[in-house]
Enzyme design. Structure first.
Site, PDB file in Angstrom:
ATOM      1  N   ARG A   1       0.856  -1.199   0.000  1.00 58.86           N
ATOM      2  CA  ARG A   1       0.000   0.000   0.000  1.00 58.86           C
ATOM      3  C   ARG A   1       0.884   1.238   0.000  1.00 58.86           C
ATOM      4  O   ARG A   1       0.594   2.239  -0.634  1.00 58.86           O
ATOM      5  CB  ARG A   1      -0.964   0.000   1.191  1.00 58.86           C
TER       6      ARG A   1
ATOM      7  N   TYR B   1     -16.054  18.728 -14.054  1.00 61.33           N
ATOM      8  CA  TYR B   1     -16.350  17.307 -14.282  1.00 61.33           C
ATOM      9  C   TYR B   1     -17.421  16.885 -13.263  1.00 61.33           C
ATOM     10  O   TYR B   1     -17.302  17.181 -12.069  1.00 61.33           O
ATOM     11  CB  TYR B   1     -15.062  16.495 -14.089  1.00 61.33           C
TER      12      TYR B   1
ATOM     13  N   ASP C   1      -6.987  20.252 -12.477  1.00 52.71           N
ATOM     14  CA  ASP C   1      -7.347  18.996 -13.144  1.00 52.71           C
ATOM     15  C   ASP C   1      -6.915  19.133 -14.606  1.00 52.71           C
ATOM     16  O   ASP C   1      -7.529  19.866 -15.385  1.00 52.71           O
ATOM     17  CB  ASP C   1      -8.859  18.764 -13.017  1.00 52.71           C
TER      18      ASP C   1
ATOM     19  N   LYS D   1      -7.681   8.499 -18.850  1.00 50.74           N
ATOM     20  CA  LYS D   1      -7.937   9.134 -20.140  1.00 50.74           C
ATOM     21  C   LYS D   1      -6.667   9.125 -20.998  1.00 50.74           C
ATOM     22  O   LYS D   1      -6.225   8.085 -21.419  1.00 50.74           O
ATOM     23  CB  LYS D   1      -8.504  10.538 -19.912  1.00 50.74           C
TER      24      LYS D   1
HETATM   25  C1  LIG Z   1     -12.731  11.127 -15.923  1.00 52.29           C
HETATM   26  C2  LIG Z   1     -12.414  12.399 -15.250  1.00 52.29           C
HETATM   27  C3  LIG Z   1     -12.202  12.476 -13.867  1.00 52.29           C
HETATM   28  C4  LIG Z   1     -12.365  11.276 -12.957  1.00 52.29           C
HETATM   29  O1  LIG Z   1     -11.410  10.293 -13.173  1.00 52.29           O
HETATM   30  P1  LIG Z   1     -11.678   8.720 -12.963  1.00 52.29           P
HETATM   31  O2  LIG Z   1     -10.393   8.115 -13.379  1.00 52.29           O
HETATM   32  O3  LIG Z   1     -12.852   8.339 -13.808  1.00 52.29           O
HETATM   33  O4  LIG Z   1     -11.975   8.535 -11.502  1.00 52.29           O
HETATM   34  C5  LIG Z   1     -11.866  13.706 -13.326  1.00 52.29           C
HETATM   35  N1  LIG Z   1     -11.748  14.814 -14.085  1.00 52.29           N
HETATM   36  C6  LIG Z   1     -11.945  14.783 -15.419  1.00 52.29           C
HETATM   37  C7  LIG Z   1     -11.812  16.026 -16.205  1.00 52.29           C
HETATM   38  C8  LIG Z   1     -12.293  13.579 -16.039  1.00 52.29           C
HETATM   39  O5  LIG Z   1     -12.521  13.563 -17.373  1.00 52.29           O
END
Ligand SMILES: *Cc1c(COP(=O)(O)O)cnc(C)c1O
Length: 381
Positions: free
Chosen positions: A46, A98, A170, A195
């Site tokens: 962990r 998001y 983000d 992504k």
């Molecule tokens: C998909 C996404 C998230 C969340 O990420 P996960 O890996 O699905 O938990 C946060 N911010 C943006 C802009 C996203 O596209």
């Protein structure tokens, strides 16, 4: 070192015991110690795992950061940043976040006594109207989803500095290939690694990166205490995915530009949201803080109805109807009935999320095939 070289090499050393060029998948939960508390930096997985460590070094290099931490999802990474805060603290963030971030802030952390201001960040000066002595964090997302609004990171950081407030960005939509928020003064950069970084639609993962040692120690402490860590198999897949990030992003950008311009000239298409158009309201900021404009875009139909949007989504053959983004495959989705279905229709439309709005995540296929697919699909609606 330049970006592509870092994408291929950063973090990955030949395996010490075999010379394997690729970091092995260290599928282990614990490590044998020579004597109590005498080990090689690995005690329990962990806390640390060599495959994960290699990936963290790679992501740190791509974001020009000293430190990176990987998490079991993007939301796990975001959750860890919010846990830096205390009851009574306030956060300033955007009003077109998001959806998952909005849900976490609103339904989990407001209940625990943290206050969030969801504001229009298209002009960073607006932050001044909400910042006060309780403000501890500014949480930015740019470009935003699905309307591709751009937030000025440098201008937001300048205001935050006057008040000693942390800025976290983000960076999922841009990826480190297009934008490096830490270079623009941000304290923390967050990724949904799911992504573009992973890039192959086969992993859920998140990451944070920072240059601030104190923040890093606090985030690592929360991560180890709360446990949202990724496994070694997933770490390996992302390490592999990142090796082609620069090549994929080049094609995403090329295809994005091609399709944005095609849609803009199509008689059945209404608005096209893409930050690379020079009449985009924040084009100048996009041009300043991003290296190119990426593969995400949204558009509306002149004949604005849910039925027409559904018809179009049924007609496409190369694009797949799915949530998510940033993978090699082109995806099409309908925010009003999918990602943003929980927003009341009136509020949704007021914010530009009209019934026919369609979001595309442009993949790395041949651009001509993507164009032909949209062309035949639009001809039938
Ligand atoms: C998909 C996404 C998230 C969340 O990420 P996960 O890996 O699905 O938990 C946060 N911010 C943006 C802009 C996203 O596209």
């Amino acid at each position: 070192m330049k970006f592509g070289t870092k994408a291929v090499h950063a973090g990955v050393e030949p395996d010490a015991s075999t010379g394997a060029i690729m970091t092995p998948i260290f599928q282990t939960s614990t490590y044998v110690q020579e004597a109590p508390a005498q080990h090689k930096g690995y005690a329990y997985a962990r806390g640390a795992n060599p495959t994960r460590n290699a990936l963290q070094k790679s992501i740190a290099a791509l974001e020009n950061a000293k430190y990176a931490l990987c998490f079991s999802s993007g939301m796990g990474a975001t959750d860890t940043v919010i846990k830096l805060l205390n009851q009574g603290d306030e956060v300033i963030t955007g009003n077109d976040l998001y959806g998952g971030s909005y849900r976490m802030f609103k339904r989990v952390y407001e209940r625990l006594g943290i206050r969030f201001h969801f504001i229009d960040l298209s002009n960073a000066e607006n932050i001044r109207n909400y910042i006060n002595e309780n403000t501890k964090l500014i949480w930015l997302e740019t470009p935003t989803n699905p309307l591709m609004n751009i937030v000025d990171i440098e201008a937001s950081v300048a205001i935050a500095r006057e008040h000693n407030v942390i800025v976290s960005v983000d960076n999922t939509f841009a990826s480190p290939y297009l934008q490096n928020p830490l270079d623009l003064g941000a304290d923390i950069v967050m990724h949904s690694v799911t992504k573009y970084l992973g890039g192959h639609s086969d992993v859920i993962m998140g990451a944070l990166a920072t240059n601030n040692e104190k923040l890093y120690q606090e985030l690592a402490f929360i991560q180890n205490s709360c446990g949202a860590v990724p496994g070694p198999q997933d770490s390996f897949l992302v390490l592999r995915g990142i090796k082609t990030l620069h090549l994929r992003m080049e094609r995403h950008c090329l295809n994005g530009r091609l399709i944005a311009n095609y849609l803009r000239n199509h008689p059945k298409v209404g608005k096209v949201y893409w930050p690379g158009f020079d009449d985009h309201p924040n084009y100048a900021i996009a041009k300043k803080q991003m290296r190119d404009f990426g593969g995400m875009l949204s558009f509306t139909l002149k004949d604005d109805s849910i039925e027409k949007a559904f018809e179009l989504m049924k007609n496409v053959q190369v694009f797949s109807l799915a949530e998510s983004l940033g993978g090699v495959e082109s995806l099409i989705n309908h925010p009003a009935s999918m990602t943003h279905a929980s927003i009341p229709r009136e509020d949704r439309i007021k914010n530009g999320l009209v019934d026919s709005l369609i979001r595309l995540s442009i993949g790395v296929e041949d651009g001509d095939d993507l164009l032909a697919d949209l062309d035949q699909a639009l001809a039938k609606v």
